[in-house]
Write a protein that holds these residues in place. Sequence first.
Motif, PDB file in Angstrom:
ATOM      1  N   LEU A  38       0.825  -1.206   0.000  1.00 23.55           N
ATOM      2  CA  LEU A  38       0.000   0.000   0.000  1.00 23.55           C
ATOM      3  C   LEU A  38       0.860   1.257   0.000  1.00 23.55           C
ATOM      4  CD1 LEU A  38      -2.974  -0.834   2.388  1.00 23.55           C
ATOM      5  CD2 LEU A  38      -3.182   0.267   0.161  1.00 23.55           C
ATOM      6  N   ALA A  39       1.857   1.281   0.860  1.00 20.63           N
ATOM      7  CA  ALA A  39       2.719   2.456   0.949  1.00 20.63           C
ATOM      8  C   ALA A  39       3.455   2.706  -0.357  1.00 20.63           C
ATOM      9  CB  ALA A  39       3.718   2.295   2.105  1.00 20.63           C
ATOM     10  N   ALA A  40       3.865   1.634  -1.033  1.00 22.49           N
ATOM     11  CA  ALA A  40       4.630   1.774  -2.267  1.00 22.49           C
ATOM     12  C   ALA A  40       3.782   2.348  -3.402  1.00 22.49           C
ATOM     13  CB  ALA A  40       5.199   0.418  -2.684  1.00 22.49           C
ATOM     14  N   GLN A  41       2.488   2.042  -3.419  1.00 23.42           N
ATOM     15  CA  GLN A  41       1.628   2.494  -4.509  1.00 23.42           C
ATOM     16  C   GLN A  41       0.764   3.689  -4.128  1.00 23.42           C
ATOM     17  OE1 GLN A  41      -0.202  -0.627  -6.955  1.00 23.42           O
ATOM     18  NE2 GLN A  41       0.786  -2.147  -5.643  1.00 23.42           N
ATOM     19  N   ARG A  46      -0.109  12.719   2.294  1.00 22.65           N
ATOM     20  CA  ARG A  46      -0.022  12.080   3.607  1.00 22.65           C
ATOM     21  C   ARG A  46       0.156  13.147   4.679  1.00 22.65           C
ATOM     22  NH1 ARG A  46       4.233   7.049   2.538  1.00 22.65           N
ATOM     23  NH2 ARG A  46       3.413   6.438   0.468  1.00 22.65           N
ATOM     24  N   PRO A  47      -0.590  13.051   5.761  1.00 23.23           N
ATOM     25  CA  PRO A  47      -0.339  13.952   6.888  1.00 23.23           C
ATOM     26  C   PRO A  47       1.080  13.756   7.422  1.00 23.23           C
ATOM     27  CG  PRO A  47      -2.476  12.878   7.115  1.00 23.23           C
ATOM     28  CD  PRO A  47      -1.765  12.188   5.982  1.00 23.23           C
ATOM     29  N   GLU A  48       1.555  14.738   8.124  1.00 24.22           N
ATOM     30  CA  GLU A  48       2.922  14.700   8.658  1.00 24.22           C
ATOM     31  C   GLU A  48       3.172  13.428   9.467  1.00 24.22           C
ATOM     32  OE1 GLU A  48       6.719  16.547   9.079  1.00 24.22           O
ATOM     33  OE2 GLU A  48       4.965  17.159   7.918  1.00 24.22           O
ATOM     34  N   ARG A  49       4.256  12.721   9.119  1.00 20.59           N
ATOM     35  CA  ARG A  49       4.731  11.512   9.801  1.00 20.59           C
ATOM     36  C   ARG A  49       3.795  10.306   9.653  1.00 20.59           C
ATOM     37  NH1 ARG A  49       6.669  15.628  13.086  1.00 20.59           N
ATOM     38  NH2 ARG A  49       8.931  15.589  13.309  1.00 20.59           N
ATOM     39  N   TRP A  50       2.790  10.388   8.814  1.00 20.99           N
ATOM     40  CA  TRP A  50       1.973   9.218   8.521  1.00 20.99           C
ATOM     41  C   TRP A  50       2.710   8.323   7.531  1.00 20.99           C
ATOM     42  CZ3 TRP A  50      -3.985   8.989   8.355  1.00 20.99           C
ATOM     43  CH2 TRP A  50      -4.521   9.592   9.498  1.00 20.99           C
ATOM     44  N   ARG A  51       2.572   7.009   7.694  1.00 21.32           N
ATOM     45  CA  ARG A  51       3.220   6.079   6.789  1.00 21.32           C
ATOM     46  C   ARG A  51       2.510   6.002   5.437  1.00 21.32           C
ATOM     47  NH1 ARG A  51       6.973   2.602   9.011  1.00 21.32           N
ATOM     48  NH2 ARG A  51       7.933   3.684  10.777  1.00 21.32           N
ATOM     49  N   MET A  52       1.237   6.378   5.386  1.00 22.46           N
ATOM     50  CA  MET A  52       0.466   6.355   4.144  1.00 22.46           C
ATOM     51  C   MET A  52      -0.670   7.358   4.248  1.00 22.46           C
ATOM     52  SD  MET A  52      -1.401   2.633   4.632  1.00 22.46           S
ATOM     53  CE  MET A  52       0.167   1.787   4.837  1.00 22.46           C
ATOM     54  N   SER A  53      -1.368   7.571   3.156  1.00 26.19           N
ATOM     55  CA  SER A  53      -2.447   8.551   3.124  1.00 26.19           C
ATOM     56  C   SER A  53      -3.689   8.018   3.832  1.00 26.19           C
ATOM     57  CB  SER A  53      -2.807   8.872   1.676  1.00 26.19           C
ATOM     58  OG  SER A  53      -3.421   7.751   1.049  1.00 26.19           O
ATOM     59  N   PRO A  54      -4.603   8.903   4.224  1.00 26.20           N
ATOM     60  CA  PRO A  54      -5.864   8.442   4.815  1.00 26.20           C
ATOM     61  C   PRO A  54      -6.613   7.449   3.918  1.00 26.20           C
ATOM     62  CG  PRO A  54      -5.594  10.771   5.238  1.00 26.20           C
ATOM     63  CD  PRO A  54      -4.474  10.370   4.313  1.00 26.20           C
ATOM     64  N   TRP A  55      -6.567   7.688   2.602  1.00 22.61           N
ATOM     65  CA  TRP A  55      -7.222   6.746   1.682  1.00 22.61           C
ATOM     66  C   TRP A  55      -6.607   5.353   1.803  1.00 22.61           C
ATOM     67  CZ3 TRP A  55      -4.935   3.893  -2.176  1.00 22.61           C
ATOM     68  CH2 TRP A  55      -5.805   3.165  -3.010  1.00 22.61           C
ATOM     69  N   ALA A  56      -5.288   5.282   1.856  1.00 21.40           N
ATOM     70  CA  ALA A  56      -4.616   3.994   1.952  1.00 21.40           C
ATOM     71  C   ALA A  56      -4.891   3.323   3.297  1.00 21.40           C
ATOM     72  CB  ALA A  56      -3.107   4.164   1.747  1.00 21.40           C
ATOM     73  N   LEU A  61      -7.837  -1.108   6.114  1.00 17.84           N
ATOM     74  CA  LEU A  61      -8.856  -1.598   7.059  1.00 17.84           C
ATOM     75  C   LEU A  61      -9.975  -2.342   6.347  1.00 17.84           C
ATOM     76  CD1 LEU A  61      -9.172  -1.157  10.245  1.00 17.84           C
ATOM     77  CD2 LEU A  61      -7.387   0.182   9.164  1.00 17.84           C
ATOM     78  N   LEU A  62     -10.424  -1.814   5.215  1.00 22.81           N
ATOM     79  CA  LEU A  62     -11.625  -2.337   4.560  1.00 22.81           C
ATOM     80  C   LEU A  62     -11.327  -3.371   3.485  1.00 22.81           C
ATOM     81  CD1 LEU A  62     -13.488   1.063   4.250  1.00 22.81           C
ATOM     82  CD2 LEU A  62     -14.149  -0.836   5.735  1.00 22.81           C
ATOM     83  N   GLY A  63     -10.087  -3.395   3.009  1.00 23.33           N
ATOM     84  CA  GLY A  63      -9.713  -4.353   1.973  1.00 23.33           C
ATOM     85  C   GLY A  63      -9.917  -3.801   0.573  1.00 23.33           C
ATOM     86  N   GLY A  64      -9.287  -4.437  -0.402  1.00 19.03           N
ATOM     87  CA  GLY A  64      -9.402  -4.028  -1.798  1.00 19.03           C
ATOM     88  C   GLY A  64      -8.291  -4.653  -2.620  1.00 19.03           C
ATOM     89  N   THR A  65      -8.279  -4.312  -3.899  1.00 20.20           N
ATOM     90  CA  THR A  65      -7.253  -4.810  -4.810  1.00 20.20           C
ATOM     91  C   THR A  65      -6.493  -3.624  -5.383  1.00 20.20           C
ATOM     92  OG1 THR A  65      -8.616  -6.725  -5.392  1.00 20.20           O
ATOM     93  CG2 THR A  65      -6.787  -6.182  -6.867  1.00 20.20           C
ATOM     94  N   LEU A  66      -5.170  -3.635  -5.267  1.00 18.68           N
ATOM     95  CA  LEU A  66      -4.345  -2.542  -5.741  1.00 18.68           C
ATOM     96  C   LEU A  66      -4.119  -2.655  -7.256  1.00 18.68           C
ATOM     97  CD1 LEU A  66      -1.672  -2.381  -2.892  1.00 18.68           C
ATOM     98  CD2 LEU A  66      -3.860  -1.178  -3.087  1.00 18.68           C
ATOM     99  N   PRO A  67      -3.695  -1.575  -7.899  1.00 13.11           N
ATOM    100  CA  PRO A  67      -3.482  -1.613  -9.352  1.00 13.11           C
ATOM    101  C   PRO A  67      -2.546  -2.724  -9.816  1.00 13.11           C
ATOM    102  CG  PRO A  67      -3.458   0.649  -8.580  1.00 13.11           C
ATOM    103  CD  PRO A  67      -3.522  -0.210  -7.356  1.00 13.11           C
ATOM    104  N   ASP A  68      -1.589  -3.121  -8.970  1.00  7.83           N
ATOM    105  CA  ASP A  68      -0.664  -4.179  -9.385  1.00  7.83           C
ATOM    106  C   ASP A  68      -1.205  -5.579  -9.093  1.00  7.83           C
ATOM    107  OD1 ASP A  68      -0.483  -4.354  -6.643  1.00  7.83           O
ATOM    108  OD2 ASP A  68       1.706  -4.303  -6.568  1.00  7.83           O
ATOM    109  N   GLY A  69      -2.449  -5.636  -8.635  1.00  9.08           N
ATOM    110  CA  GLY A  69      -3.072  -6.929  -8.364  1.00  9.08           C
ATOM    111  C   GLY A  69      -2.950  -7.409  -6.939  1.00  9.08           C
ATOM    112  N   THR A  70      -2.219  -6.686  -6.091  1.00  4.70           N
ATOM    113  CA  THR A  70      -2.080  -7.079  -4.689  1.00  4.70           C
ATOM    114  C   THR A  70      -3.432  -7.003  -3.992  1.00  4.70           C
ATOM    115  OG1 THR A  70       0.186  -6.244  -4.597  1.00  4.70           O
ATOM    116  CG2 THR A  70      -0.954  -6.579  -2.489  1.00  4.70           C
ATOM    117  N   VAL A  71      -3.800  -8.076  -3.328  1.00  4.36           N
ATOM    118  CA  VAL A  71      -5.085  -8.126  -2.616  1.00  4.36           C
ATOM    119  C   VAL A  71      -4.872  -7.719  -1.164  1.00  4.36           C
ATOM    120  CG1 VAL A  71      -6.976  -9.602  -1.850  1.00  4.36           C
ATOM    121  CG2 VAL A  71      -5.992  -9.913  -4.135  1.00  4.36           C
TER     122      VAL A  71
END
Length: 378
Positions: A38-41, A46-56, A61-71
């Motif tokens: 998630l962090a790589a894509q 991103r808010p300050e010092r967050w590892r990823m964006s709120p969307w990520a 938490l909710l699950g999904g499929t990333l553009p590279d196919g990662t589930v």
Amino acid sequence: MTPLVEPVVPVPSTAPAASAEVLRPHAEEAFAGELAALAAQDDRPRPERWRMSPWAVATYLLGGTLPDGTVITPKYVGPRRIVEVAVTTLATDRALLLLGVPGTAKTWVSEHLAAAVSGDSTLLVQGTAGTPEEAVRYGWNYARLLAHGPSREALVPSPVMRAMAQGMTARVEELTRMPADVQDSLITILSEKTLPVPELGEETQAVRGFNLIATANDRDRGVNDLSSALRRRFNTVVLPLPESADAEVGIVARRVGQLGRSLDLPAAPGGIEEIRRVVTVFRELRGGVTADGRTKVKSPSGTLSTAEAISVVTQGLALAAHFGDGVLRPADIAAGLLGAVVRDPAADGVVWQEYLETVVRERDGWQDLYRACREVAA
């Protein structure tokens, strides 16, 4: 006052790396692959010092499929808006209070939020009736304190103090179980974003990225209710019970599968049928009516939460694996059902017996469960 702890850039958790020897790895260890993907894509702000964006974070938490196919597997099954509100709260200056009845995944959600936001879910204060103020603020190494007096070296920072200094997410579990005066030690931290240390004439100021997640139990109202001053510092998000039986069956099946693998329990054939029975029993007893709405039933004193359903089925799997033929059967879940429902032998025993005779006995295809439950109760 001068800062007690210099702000530092968040560092990875110092907890031991997950291995086959760890019974329950921390979320950031168990799902390290998903978090890294998630962090790589993640190319969103991103808010300050967050590892990823709120969307990520919400996707984690909710699950999904990333553009590279990662589930990304879902960690929480429930309304998306609840997760979105919780995540965005952490991006503001308001702390987050997760409220709900026992077994609604408050601790689970809290841990995964901290893991996704800060990469470390271990900055934790466990609330109990005996939690001291030092657990929230700071304590002292008494050997050094007696030898040299108050000093930075003698001070022992709490998880909250460390999170403030590092711009990370702290967690407080079962906030309403803590004494009122200990709860209120959070007021200055949450409102002024500072933690004074008068013994040293210094303070720790929260750096950007700091926030706090607390959990509280609906059933604990009246134990140590939050003061209005403290409650105003939180944005409260209520985690509901699963809306449908199918959703709850899915949650139980997923968690039982994860627990079974960690305990080296074989997958039991036919397990989904018994999971559905356990979930149906729990939903009917806590709702006071059968699934078809035709028969009213009495509710026992316990909560009969999703978490307890997971425990009943996991125990049944262990029985089937070690003392049965590996197939999950009604006899394997009967004892767990009895233990979950009958907390008060006098009152709950009557409720359970009436339910067995009026509902389970008369339901098509449930005679095997009825016989198993009667044998256990005999």
